[in-house]
Design a protein around this motif. Structure first.
Motif, short mmCIF file in Angstrom:
data_model
loop_
_atom_site.label_atom_id
_atom_site.label_comp_id
_atom_site.label_asym_id
_atom_site.label_seq_id
_atom_site.Cartn_x
_atom_site.Cartn_y
_atom_site.Cartn_z
N MET A 32 -48.60 2.43 -48.82
CA MET A 32 -49.80 2.48 -48.72
C MET A 32 -50.27 3.82 -48.18
N ARG A 86 -57.70 4.71 -44.84
CA ARG A 86 -56.39 4.28 -44.39
C ARG A 86 -56.39 2.85 -44.72
N HIS A 87 -55.19 2.37 -44.94
CA HIS A 87 -55.01 0.77 -44.91
C HIS A 87 -53.97 0.53 -43.97
N TRP A 88 -54.16 -0.40 -43.19
CA TRP A 88 -53.44 -1.06 -42.16
C TRP A 88 -52.90 -2.39 -42.57
N ILE A 109 -56.55 -4.21 -42.97
CA ILE A 109 -57.83 -3.78 -42.74
C ILE A 109 -57.89 -2.50 -43.40
N MET A 111 -60.17 1.22 -43.90
CA MET A 111 -61.10 2.02 -42.94
C MET A 111 -61.34 3.32 -43.75
#
Lengths: 151, 151, 151
Positions: A32, A86-88, A109, A111
């Motif tokens: 990611m 950003r991908h978490w 999530i 953002m």
């Protein structure tokens, strides 16, 4: 319990080792970050040649080429907007399927922060992957991402 | 350091292995997905028969029955509102207590997305669990969740 | 795949074990809880004596004393405001560097909740650490935190 002994699980998850779980966690972090730093083609390369990336908010993408093209388009848009995305992933669950396939379920999530602006966390998702191991690394054969807003 | 050797910790956390840490992580992923997908009774079943679930924003719930009833009520409310809820746990710390009890500390955030609407992340919490291993699986004997808004 | 066997990675990450990855995860959980619970001096003590803490939004802090002073000032401010702060790390990637140094990359989010008020998640960051093992524990020798708003 004051020693290193760890009890043996008696569940479908018992066959998964810490070593496998850690490899998948690390794979997701690396994968990611490729997308979030704008490397669309390298990101698509973490799927199998015929990999499928299907989100509930869009038609399914089939194969590395289509996955890279869609990622590149979105990245270009973010660059134009001056936003860092950003991908978490979290709440990861790893299990073994047949024929060497590893299945995962996890939350995500997404953002973005505009330069000089406020962080916005704009999407919560639940995903399932089928992962295969080839040529010394993990690859996504199929990813299904369900966006909570579309449930 | 270019090999697999990992140094030996000289702290109270030294007795915890990667295998145990991973089991707890995976347990939490499975446990909270039960709650988030509306399986109140299966979720309550991840506590011991006399398990306690105590949040700083509500009276303590004692035993699986009361835990299930409260969870069911909240789930019904979310269904009525058309909202998908997610619990994330993070910053997990696992340590060993006496008599086979595993103690954990972790952060949690709770979020919900209305159908077709915007994600809202509405609570940050800090929690501590006492976990026991019985019949081949982990169970929560005691959970204390402190909501940051009530500190 | 129905057994415990885990394939051998053929990537630069192959040399990292689950045991090391878990130790770093646990270290970060403990380290950041020290900061979030207002223990500025104990937090600074998780850096090496000459450790550097450098964020894109402030001048670099050099050495435990300066790190503790800056942390104490911020903590005092939060106490005055009646806000509880939390730092989450995620998407962790661990690799080995030369001479026993462990390098990490990870995302961070920072949030705070005022007493009786609404949670605000106010910053998304990307960080890289250089960690060393000394006297039976991990220490941060260098931390660089890039705030997405300043990219």
């Amino acid at each position: 319990m004051t020693s290193l002994e760890t009890p043996a699980l008696d569940t479908p998850l018992a066959a998964v080792s810490a070593e496998l779980y850690f490899q998948i966690q690390q794979f997701y972090s690396v994968q990611m970050r490729l997308l979030d730093t704008g490397q669309a083609e390298a990101w698509a390369d973490t799927f199998t040649e015929d990999g499928v990336f299907h989100q509930s908010v869009a038609p399914a993408l089939r194969g590395r080429h289509d996955i890279a093209v869609a990622a590149r388009r979105r990245i270009d848009q973010l660059v134009t907007e001056g936003r860092t995305r950003r991908h978490w992933f979290g709440m990861l669950e790893v299990h073994l399927e047949d024929d060497g396939v590893v299945g995962t379920s996890y939350y995500g999530i997404a953002m973005a922060t505009p330069a000089g602006g406020q962080l916005q966390i704009y999407a919560s998702t639940e995903a399932t992957d089928s992962l295969v191991f080839a040529d010394g690394r993990w690859l996504v054969r199929h990813r299904w991402v369900s966006h909570d807003a579309t449930v």
